[in-house]
Design a protein around this motif. Structure first.
Motif, PDB file in Angstrom:
ATOM      1  N   ASP A  20       1.285  -1.236   0.399  1.00 48.65           N
ATOM      2  CA  ASP A  20       0.201  -0.305  -0.270  1.00 48.65           C
ATOM      3  C   ASP A  20       1.022   1.000   0.192  1.00 48.65           C
ATOM      4  O   ASP A  20       0.862   2.204  -0.601  1.00 48.65           O
ATOM      5  CB  ASP A  20      -1.124   0.387   1.166  1.00 48.65           C
ATOM      6  CG  ASP A  20      -2.074  -0.837   1.069  1.00 48.65           C
ATOM      7  OD1 ASP A  20      -2.181  -0.817   0.066  1.00 48.65           O
ATOM      8  OD2 ASP A  20      -2.843  -1.002   1.696  1.00 48.65           O
ATOM      9  N   SER A  21       1.973   1.113   0.942  1.00 45.45           N
ATOM     10  CA  SER A  21       2.416   2.123   1.082  1.00 45.45           C
ATOM     11  C   SER A  21       3.650   2.853  -0.757  1.00 45.45           C
ATOM     12  O   SER A  21       3.708   3.054  -1.164  1.00 45.45           O
ATOM     13  CB  SER A  21       3.723   1.826   1.547  1.00 45.45           C
ATOM     14  OG  SER A  21       4.214   3.854   2.281  1.00 45.45           O
ATOM     15  N   LEU A  22       4.077   1.580  -1.608  1.00 45.93           N
ATOM     16  CA  LEU A  22       4.411   1.246  -2.340  1.00 45.93           C
ATOM     17  C   LEU A  22       4.017   1.585  -3.925  1.00 45.93           C
ATOM     18  O   LEU A  22       4.469   2.813  -4.148  1.00 45.93           O
ATOM     19  CB  LEU A  22       5.359   0.156  -2.540  1.00 45.93           C
ATOM     20  CG  LEU A  22       6.095  -0.387  -1.920  1.00 45.93           C
ATOM     21  CD1 LEU A  22       6.593  -1.538  -2.385  1.00 45.93           C
ATOM     22  CD2 LEU A  22       7.498   0.609  -2.622  1.00 45.93           C
ATOM     23  N   LEU A  23       2.453   1.663  -3.879  1.00 39.74           N
ATOM     24  CA  LEU A  23       1.521   2.054  -4.867  1.00 39.74           C
ATOM     25  C   LEU A  23       1.291   3.500  -4.548  1.00 39.74           C
ATOM     26  O   LEU A  23       1.064   4.174  -5.750  1.00 39.74           O
ATOM     27  CB  LEU A  23       0.639   0.990  -4.464  1.00 39.74           C
ATOM     28  CG  LEU A  23      -0.587   1.008  -3.459  1.00 39.74           C
ATOM     29  CD1 LEU A  23      -1.495   1.978  -3.923  1.00 39.74           C
ATOM     30  CD2 LEU A  23      -1.045  -0.431  -3.819  1.00 39.74           C
ATOM     31  N   ARG A  24       1.310   4.118  -3.816  1.00 43.68           N
ATOM     32  CA  ARG A  24       1.597   5.522  -3.190  1.00 43.68           C
ATOM     33  C   ARG A  24       2.225   6.399  -3.330  1.00 43.68           C
ATOM     34  O   ARG A  24       2.627   7.562  -3.665  1.00 43.68           O
ATOM     35  CB  ARG A  24       1.144   5.910  -1.814  1.00 43.68           C
ATOM     36  CG  ARG A  24      -0.355   5.624  -1.489  1.00 43.68           C
ATOM     37  CD  ARG A  24      -1.028   6.431  -0.558  1.00 43.68           C
ATOM     38  NE  ARG A  24      -0.705   6.046   1.061  1.00 43.68           N
ATOM     39  CZ  ARG A  24      -0.617   4.681   1.721  1.00 43.68           C
ATOM     40  NH1 ARG A  24      -1.347   4.218   1.553  1.00 43.68           N
ATOM     41  NH2 ARG A  24       0.747   4.497   2.801  1.00 43.68           N
ATOM     42  N   ALA A  25       3.870   5.797  -3.422  1.00 45.84           N
ATOM     43  CA  ALA A  25       4.898   6.177  -3.285  1.00 45.84           C
ATOM     44  C   ALA A  25       5.313   7.679  -5.053  1.00 45.84           C
ATOM     45  O   ALA A  25       5.169   6.372  -6.708  1.00 45.84           O
ATOM     46  CB  ALA A  25       5.951   5.225  -3.810  1.00 45.84           C
ATOM     47  N   ASP A  26       5.819   8.569  -4.665  1.00 50.09           N
ATOM     48  CA  ASP A  26       5.826   9.270  -5.688  1.00 50.09           C
ATOM     49  C   ASP A  26       7.064  10.231  -5.397  1.00 50.09           C
ATOM     50  O   ASP A  26       6.937  10.836  -4.706  1.00 50.09           O
ATOM     51  CB  ASP A  26       4.066   9.591  -6.229  1.00 50.09           C
ATOM     52  CG  ASP A  26       4.331  10.299  -7.715  1.00 50.09           C
ATOM     53  OD1 ASP A  26       5.269  10.768  -9.238  1.00 50.09           O
ATOM     54  OD2 ASP A  26       2.731  10.844  -7.990  1.00 50.09           O
ATOM     55  N   VAL A  27       6.974  10.853  -7.259  1.00 50.49           N
ATOM     56  CA  VAL A  27       8.299  12.203  -6.738  1.00 50.49           C
ATOM     57  C   VAL A  27       7.749  12.949  -6.339  1.00 50.49           C
ATOM     58  O   VAL A  27       6.792  14.009  -6.898  1.00 50.49           O
ATOM     59  CB  VAL A  27       9.141  12.071  -8.128  1.00 50.49           C
ATOM     60  CG1 VAL A  27       9.978  13.307  -8.405  1.00 50.49           C
ATOM     61  CG2 VAL A  27       9.670  10.859  -8.284  1.00 50.49           C
ATOM     62  N   VAL A  28       7.795  14.087  -4.645  1.00 49.96           N
ATOM     63  CA  VAL A  28       6.992  14.897  -4.694  1.00 49.96           C
ATOM     64  C   VAL A  28       8.892  15.478  -4.814  1.00 49.96           C
ATOM     65  O   VAL A  28       9.410  15.814  -4.347  1.00 49.96           O
ATOM     66  CB  VAL A  28       6.425  14.921  -3.400  1.00 49.96           C
ATOM     67  CG1 VAL A  28       6.579  16.305  -2.806  1.00 49.96           C
ATOM     68  CG2 VAL A  28       5.985  14.034  -3.121  1.00 49.96           C
ATOM     69  N   PHE A  29       8.395  17.476  -5.115  1.00 46.95           N
ATOM     70  CA  PHE A  29       9.755  17.756  -5.493  1.00 46.95           C
ATOM     71  C   PHE A  29      10.126  18.756  -4.023  1.00 46.95           C
ATOM     72  O   PHE A  29       9.365  19.527  -3.914  1.00 46.95           O
ATOM     73  CB  PHE A  29       9.921  18.943  -7.048  1.00 46.95           C
ATOM     74  CG  PHE A  29      10.862  19.434  -6.804  1.00 46.95           C
ATOM     75  CD1 PHE A  29      12.262  18.896  -7.283  1.00 46.95           C
ATOM     76  CD2 PHE A  29      11.003  20.632  -6.352  1.00 46.95           C
ATOM     77  CE1 PHE A  29      13.369  20.094  -7.642  1.00 46.95           C
ATOM     78  CE2 PHE A  29      11.653  21.314  -6.763  1.00 46.95           C
ATOM     79  CZ  PHE A  29      13.612  21.473  -7.367  1.00 46.95           C
ATOM     80  N   THR A  30      11.366  18.607  -3.405  1.00 46.75           N
ATOM     81  CA  THR A  30      11.120  19.960  -3.033  1.00 46.75           C
ATOM     82  C   THR A  30      13.399  20.043  -2.554  1.00 46.75           C
ATOM     83  O   THR A  30      14.215  19.279  -3.575  1.00 46.75           O
ATOM     84  CB  THR A  30      11.211  19.271  -1.388  1.00 46.75           C
ATOM     85  OG1 THR A  30      11.389  20.338  -0.448  1.00 46.75           O
ATOM     86  CG2 THR A  30      11.791  17.833  -0.980  1.00 46.75           C
ATOM     87  N   TYR A  31      13.125  21.315  -2.050  1.00 45.14           N
ATOM     88  CA  TYR A  31      14.755  21.430  -1.713  1.00 45.14           C
ATOM     89  C   TYR A  31      14.736  21.678  -0.900  1.00 45.14           C
ATOM     90  O   TYR A  31      16.439  21.579  -0.493  1.00 45.14           O
ATOM     91  CB  TYR A  31      14.692  23.352  -2.325  1.00 45.14           C
ATOM     92  CG  TYR A  31      14.619  23.775  -3.684  1.00 45.14           C
ATOM     93  CD1 TYR A  31      15.341  23.826  -4.314  1.00 45.14           C
ATOM     94  CD2 TYR A  31      13.487  25.067  -4.029  1.00 45.14           C
ATOM     95  CE1 TYR A  31      15.481  24.209  -6.599  1.00 45.14           C
ATOM     96  CE2 TYR A  31      12.842  25.023  -5.614  1.00 45.14           C
ATOM     97  CZ  TYR A  31      14.192  24.518  -6.326  1.00 45.14           C
ATOM     98  OH  TYR A  31      14.212  25.385  -7.684  1.00 45.14           O
ATOM     99  N   VAL A  32      14.471  21.036   0.314  1.00 46.56           N
ATOM    100  CA  VAL A  32      14.583  21.001   1.080  1.00 46.56           C
ATOM    101  C   VAL A  32      15.642  19.320   1.663  1.00 46.56           C
ATOM    102  O   VAL A  32      14.708  18.315   0.634  1.00 46.56           O
ATOM    103  CB  VAL A  32      13.398  20.733   2.245  1.00 46.56           C
ATOM    104  CG1 VAL A  32      14.006  20.594   4.070  1.00 46.56           C
ATOM    105  CG2 VAL A  32      12.486  22.005   2.565  1.00 46.56           C
ATOM    106  N   THR A  33      16.494  19.402   2.128  1.00 46.64           N
ATOM    107  CA  THR A  33      17.387  17.851   2.706  1.00 46.64           C
ATOM    108  C   THR A  33      16.894  17.598   3.809  1.00 46.64           C
ATOM    109  O   THR A  33      16.566  17.941   4.397  1.00 46.64           O
ATOM    110  CB  THR A  33      18.878  17.816   2.526  1.00 46.64           C
ATOM    111  OG1 THR A  33      19.166  18.972   1.791  1.00 46.64           O
ATOM    112  CG2 THR A  33      19.500  16.800   2.817  1.00 46.64           C
ATOM    113  N   LYS A  34      15.950  16.293   3.498  1.00 45.39           N
ATOM    114  CA  LYS A  34      15.468  15.332   4.324  1.00 45.39           C
ATOM    115  C   LYS A  34      16.642  14.157   5.300  1.00 45.39           C
ATOM    116  O   LYS A  34      17.680  14.061   4.478  1.00 45.39           O
ATOM    117  CB  LYS A  34      14.522  14.377   3.882  1.00 45.39           C
ATOM    118  CG  LYS A  34      13.410  15.166   3.279  1.00 45.39           C
ATOM    119  CD  LYS A  34      11.905  16.121   4.292  1.00 45.39           C
ATOM    120  CE  LYS A  34      11.600  16.547   2.627  1.00 45.39           C
ATOM    121  NZ  LYS A  34      10.415  17.664   4.102  1.00 45.39           N
TER     122      LYS A  34
END
Lengths: 171, 425
Positions: free
Chosen positions: B297-311
């Motif tokens: 379920d977590s994998l099928l939601r995985a998508d690229v969310v662009f950010t400048y912040v280093t996590k």
């Protein structure tokens, strides 16, 4: 199957006109109508079918007027039924395009058309009888005026009925 | 519900007016007769139609499927009154492919009659898709008027990434305390024979090695290696992706993660997931079939969310990254922040394996064959090779995987190299 009725009705209209006046100009105009029918079947537009229906009618009117053919009530009723069939089958064909069609749809439509054809022919015969008896009482001079007023009246009444039907809700 | 006039009515009205005009102009009674069928049909507009009564039931064959699997959608319509012509249309979500049948249907129903219509769809790409919104259009007897309704019977289809069977898996360097499939160096309960030693009080008689005892004249027992499991955490890079529609580096990495999760869970390991990107998501390590559903379920939601912040991985709770966990990082190496996170994990003492999904091989199929394109691909390959070497210098085992090849082939010879250096404890 859904492609069959439209060309069949178109060819009927063409043949009914060509039977009245088997001359080259009629054939050319009729073929133009058939061409428009083909365009209407291939492309997702309504206007070619309506234009073709108008062309077939004009062609038929020209044929009757030019040859001064004797009045044929059955032929005229057949022409009207074919024209109705053409417009309705084109609409149904559009509705069935890229769709799963239930088994009863075509059967119900054919039964409906046959029933309506019988009703139309009956009412035509009845209407012709009434018109014949009325024509004896009316003066010849006012007949064209009466016909024109009657035609405008019918069109306005039908347009009003359509407008009201569009506005009306039934809960 | 409101009845509306159809375009057919307008067509009939136009032709009727035209025929009547010609009839008046030519003064031919035939044309007045010819207009009669059209006028009669149009006259039915004056009659108020009865409201159609029907019910619609929408069913799907499964709400959890894998990519490429087919879902059968069945719609049942039951009429209480006559329904002259019913049009049904179910819009399909973007990415959904019609396999067989049509997602439009036309039917006629008598009172009490039930008609059904079905079609098959498939979803080539993972995700959560909505179904069950039907647009219903009922026409009157002569198709002069129609009513439009929206029937909503909400259904949600979860399309899980398709996993490939993996027989050989990268073995973790360290195991946990629970029972599993890895033969540990430590002795204890198990079935894998290890060393023999002299009998000591407390040893079971069944452990006595009679052959050695008879030869040496005193009692000896056979020790067994313990069989342990491991904590495996899959770390998915969702910082950036390249590729086309259903074949992006992220899609490929997600399928690889699903394959690894399935294979490790089958080995009784506990498997966790960290989706590392613009938004950090995680699943705590666990085992069992239900746990796979959580990961999927977590994998099928995985998508690229662009950010400048280093996590920062400090955001991830410690229970998600248990000590001695084996971390498999899946990345296309497009964003340096993910590389840095992997290096940080190594510095924190984790056993990390980097599985690099090659974006160059994925893109090469899509780009042209012009010399400029090929030169760009070669330069990119060189740059990536430098980055892979940099990772290797940090002590990270790296697998460079061309997605065109099977994953199993890519991970095949890795263990021999890893375990030659560090023994399993």
């Amino acid at each position: 199957m859904r492609h069959v009725p439209v060309p069949a009705f178109a060819l009927t209209l063409f043949a009914l006109t060509f039977r009245v006046a088997p001359i080259e100009p009629m054939a050319v105009i009729g073929l133009a109508g058939v061409l428009l029918i083909v365009v209407g079947m291939v492309m997702p537009w309504r206007w070619p079918i309506i234009s073709a229906a108008c062309i077939f009618t004009t062609n038929h009117a020209l044929a009757l007027w030019a040859t001064d053919a004797p009045v044929s009530v059955l032929g005229a009723a057949g022409f009207g039924l074919a024209q109705l069939g053409l417009l309705q089958s084109a609409d149904l064909g559009r509705c069935m395009r890229a769709a799963s069609v239930g088994s009863g749809v075509v059967r119900a439509q054919i039964v409906r058309w046959i029933g309506f054809a019988v009703l139309t022919l009956t009412s035509t015969m009845f209407g012709t009888g009434v018109a014949r008896s009325l024509s004896a009482t009316l003066p010849v001079a006012v007949a064209p005026m009466l016909a024109a007023v009657g035609a405008v009246g019918v069109v306005v009444a039908l347009a009003l009925a359509a407008t009201q039907a569009g506005r009306r809700g039934n809960g | 519900m409101t009845w509306r006039v159809t375009p057919l009515t307008l067509s009939l009205l136009t032709v009727t007016a035209w025929v009547l005009s010609l009839a008046v102009l030519t003064a031919r009674p035939d044309l007045f007769v010819a207009v009669l069928p059209l006028a009669l049909v149009l006259a039915t507009l004056a009659v108020r139609p009865s409201a159609p009564d029907y019910s619609v039931m929408h069913r799907i064959s499964g709400d959890r499927v894998f990519e490429g699997d087919t879902v059968t959608v069945t719609v049942e319509v039951t009429a209480s009154t006559v329904v002259a012509l019913l049009e049904l249309y179910e819009p399909l979500a973007a990415g959904c492919v019609l396999v067989s049948g049509n997602h439009r249907a036309v039917m006629t129903l008598r009172p009490g009659q039930t008609a059904s219509w079905s079609y098959q769809i498939s979803y080539p790409v993972r995700g959560v898709y909505d179904l069950g919104t039907l647009l219903v259009r009922v026409r009157d007897r002569w198709s002069l008027r129609w009513q439009e309704r929206r029937h909503v019977d909400h259904k949600r289809v979860r399309v899980h990434p398709r996993s490939a069977p993996l027989r050989g898996l990268p073995r973790p360097l360290r195991t946990q305390t629970s029972v599993g499939d890895y033969v540990s160096r430590a002795f204890g309960e198990g079935i894998e024979p290890g060393d023999i030693r002299q009998f000591a009080p407390g040893d079971r008689i069944r452990q006595v090695n009679w052959r050695a005892s008879l030869r040496l004249g005193t009692l000896y027992v056979t020790q067994q290696h313990r069989e342990r499991n491991a904590d495996v955490v899959l770390m998915l890079d969702t910082m950036a992706q390249v590729g086309t529609a259903s074949v992006t580096t992220l899609d490929v990495a997600v399928r690889a993660a699903a394959s690894l999760a399935t294979a490790y869970l089958a080995r009784k390991d506990r498997v966790g997931l960290i989706v590392y990107g613009g938004v950090i998501d995680w699943v705590r390590p666990g085992s069992g079939r239900a746990h796979y559903e959580r990961i999927a379920d977590s994998l099928l939601r995985a998508d690229v969310v662009f950010t400048y912040v280093t996590k920062d991985l400090k955001l991830v709770p410690p229970r998600v990254l248990p000590p001695h966990a084996f971390i498999v990082a899946l990345t296309p190496l497009l964003d340096r922040r993910f590389t840095q996170a992997a290096v940080d994990l190594v510095a924190r003492g984790f056993d990390v394996l980097v599985l690099v999904v090659s974006p160059v091989d994925l893109m090469r199929a899509g780009v042209g064959v012009s010399p400029i394109d090929q030169l760009a691909c070669r330069l990119w390959t060189l740059e990536r090779r430098a980055r892979l070497d940099e990772l290797r210098r940090h002590g990270l085992p790296v697998i460079d995987w061309n997605p065109a090849d099977p994953l199993e082939a890519a991970i095949a010879g890795l263990d021999r190299r890893r375990h030659r250096a560090v023994p399993v404890r």
